[in-house]
Design an enzyme around this catalytic site. Structure first.
Site, PDB file in Angstrom:
ATOM      1  N   SER A 131       2.788   2.143  -2.694  1.00 52.24           N
ATOM      2  CA  SER A 131       3.097   2.576  -4.079  1.00 52.24           C
ATOM      3  C   SER A 131       4.540   2.070  -4.685  1.00 52.24           C
ATOM      4  O   SER A 131       5.087   2.750  -5.379  1.00 52.24           O
ATOM      5  CB  SER A 131       2.781   3.776  -4.250  1.00 52.24           C
ATOM      6  OG  SER A 131       1.481   4.352  -3.962  1.00 52.24           O
TER       7      SER A 131
ATOM      8  N   GLY B  74       0.861  -1.196   0.179  1.00 56.56           N
ATOM      9  CA  GLY B  74       0.030   0.000  -0.205  1.00 56.56           C
ATOM     10  C   GLY B  74       0.909   1.149   0.027  1.00 56.56           C
ATOM     11  O   GLY B  74       0.283   2.343   0.212  1.00 56.56           O
TER      12      GLY B  74
ATOM     13  N   GLU C  11      -0.007   1.273 -16.075  1.00 58.57           N
ATOM     14  CA  GLU C  11      -0.535   0.235 -15.008  1.00 58.57           C
ATOM     15  C   GLU C  11      -2.021   0.006 -15.306  1.00 58.57           C
ATOM     16  O   GLU C  11      -2.322  -1.223 -15.238  1.00 58.57           O
ATOM     17  CB  GLU C  11      -0.510   1.119 -13.628  1.00 58.57           C
ATOM     18  CG  GLU C  11      -0.998  -0.049 -12.450  1.00 58.57           C
ATOM     19  CD  GLU C  11      -0.037   0.176 -11.275  1.00 58.57           C
ATOM     20  OE1 GLU C  11      -0.436  -0.606 -10.429  1.00 58.57           O
ATOM     21  OE2 GLU C  11       0.968   0.853 -11.080  1.00 58.57           O
TER      22      GLU C  11
ATOM     23  N   ASP D  78      -1.182   7.562  -7.023  1.00 56.74           N
ATOM     24  CA  ASP D  78       0.114   7.208  -6.429  1.00 56.74           C
ATOM     25  C   ASP D  78       1.249   7.444  -7.478  1.00 56.74           C
ATOM     26  O   ASP D  78       2.208   8.047  -7.089  1.00 56.74           O
ATOM     27  CB  ASP D  78      -0.115   5.234  -6.768  1.00 56.74           C
ATOM     28  CG  ASP D  78      -0.970   4.628  -5.840  1.00 56.74           C
ATOM     29  OD1 ASP D  78      -1.408   5.434  -5.049  1.00 56.74           O
ATOM     30  OD2 ASP D  78      -1.263   3.601  -5.925  1.00 56.74           O
TER      31      ASP D  78
END
Length: 398
Positions: free
Chosen positions: A138, A136, A172, A184
């Site tokens: 990134s 979490g 992504e 992120d």
């Protein structure tokens, strides 16, 4: 071995040069190496709001990905992991489909840079990281932004940080297959040392929010990895889209949950299925909490910050249903430590980390309490870091 889980201590230039010489013995002159970096991030508040065109308040942190590279005259990319020496290769003129391994983040970033018309170069490089994988924090975004800089000519990428963040996000979304929002990549590209950064994910307006001197940021890892590509993350996004579709049928101005307030939700409660309604309620209230947290940080209202973090965690647990017993345990333990002002889960959930704001003299007590209590409550081994807000991605000055 994933590069995003490399051990600390591998990021200094001398260590990277040694690893480079071992991987590429034909290129051993450390003076030829350029080093680029990209930070991980911790989100102070504003969870699952980014892909709903909402508000977020992340901070880039001093856990980061680094790539030591030597550019090539051809279009080949060869990347070695500093920890294992494993080498992966890529041809920038023939980027194939994703393969499911760590090279996908570099390949997808290269593909999106090429589509955007940004110059790209081949390179030999060594990759190391202190951002824990699936936490979490990134690690994926940090790898993508480090790749942007490594794939660019020696004078750097020919685009501003926000454009680079959007290129990394597309990599992504389209190549890796995780439908993440922009937060992120934005934080990794646009971080400001000593500050969080408020981002409006609709307008892309952003500004630094200085962190109070009397507070430090502490991240605690549950020991539970989180894999977004196979988690329910994409399902949560679909829940939000379903709520928007139901509301847009009767409220023509609604195109995302950013356009919704509590009164509208209550007015059309019978039109939204119960699951989608809970997700929407969280997002609407979380946007308000981001605004209130910025104000509380500016005013030094520590009690209000604590209340807002607690409300965010409860909403993520009960309405968005992305917390876990492990995350809840870490938050409960932190709440018992004097000097800890606020604590909540951070990131998409389903494992990963919590973020706490604490007075500096309470950090040791917080770490000790977690290490003593958490394993017996959960059967898992935690990790605890004090982190500092850092600048965004770029070259490492040597």
């Amino acid at each position: 071995m994933d590069p995003r889980s490399a051990a600390p201590g591998t990021l200094d230039p001398a260590s990277l040069a040694t690893a480079f010489a071992a991987a590429f013995p034909d290129h051993v002159d450390p003076a030829e190496l350029g080093i680029v970096r990209a930070p991980g991030r911790v989100n102070l508040i504003g969870e699952h709001t980014d892909y709903n065109e909402g508000l977020v308040l992340p901070a880039a942190i001093d856990l980061e990905v680094r790539i030591a590279r030597r550019t090539r005259s051809d279009r080949r990319v060869r990347v070695a992991l500093a920890t294992t020496g494993e080498v992966a290769e890529l041809d920038l003129d023939r980027i194939g489909p994703a393969t499911g391994n760590w090279l996908d983040y570099i390949a997808g970033t290269a593909l999106e840079m090429i589509k955007a018309g940004l110059p790209t170069v081949g390179f030999d490089g060594v990759l190391a990281s202190t951002v824990p994988q699936a936490s979490g924090l990134s690690s994926s975004a940090a790898l993508e932004l480090a790749a942007v800089w490594a794939l660019s000519p020696v004078d750097g990428p020919s685009a501003d940080p926000m454009t680079l963040a959007r290129i990394a996000q597309r990599a992504e979304n389209r190549y890796v297959g995780v439908q993440c929002g922009l937060m992120d990549q934005f934080a990794s590209a646009n971080g400001v040392a000593g500050s969080a950064v408020m981002l409006d994910c609709r307008s892309l307006e952003h500004h630094p929010v200085p962190l109070p001197d009397e507070l430090v940021v502490v991240v605690a890892h549950t020991g539970m990895p989180r894999t977004l590509g196979t988690s329910e993350y994409n399902a949560r996004r679909a829940d939000c889209e379903r709520a928007v579709a139901s509301l847009a049928a009767v409220e023509p101005g609604v195109r995302s949950l950013r356009d919704v307030d509590r009164a509208m939700l209550e007015r059309h409660a019978d039109r939204i299925d119960p699951v989608a309604a809970r997700r929407a309620e969280h997002v609407v209230d979380e946007n308000a909490r981001v605004i209130a947290t910025e104000a509380a940080l500016g005013a030094g209202d520590l009690d209000e910050i604590g209340r807002l973090f607690a409300a965010s965690h409860a909403s993520l647990r009960d309405l968005f249903e992305v917390s876990s017993p492990e995350l809840d345990a870490l938050v409960e333990i932190a709440a018992e430590v004097p000097g800890v002002v606020a604590s909540r889960m951070t990131g998409a959930g389903f494992g990963g980390c919590t973020v706490s704001l604490a007075r500096p003299d309470s950090v040791d007590a917080l770490r000790t309490q977690i290490l003593n209590e958490y394993p017996s409550r959960t059967g898992r081994t935690p990790r605890v870091w004090q982190v500092w807000a850092a600048d965004g991605a770029g070259p490492v000055e040597r």
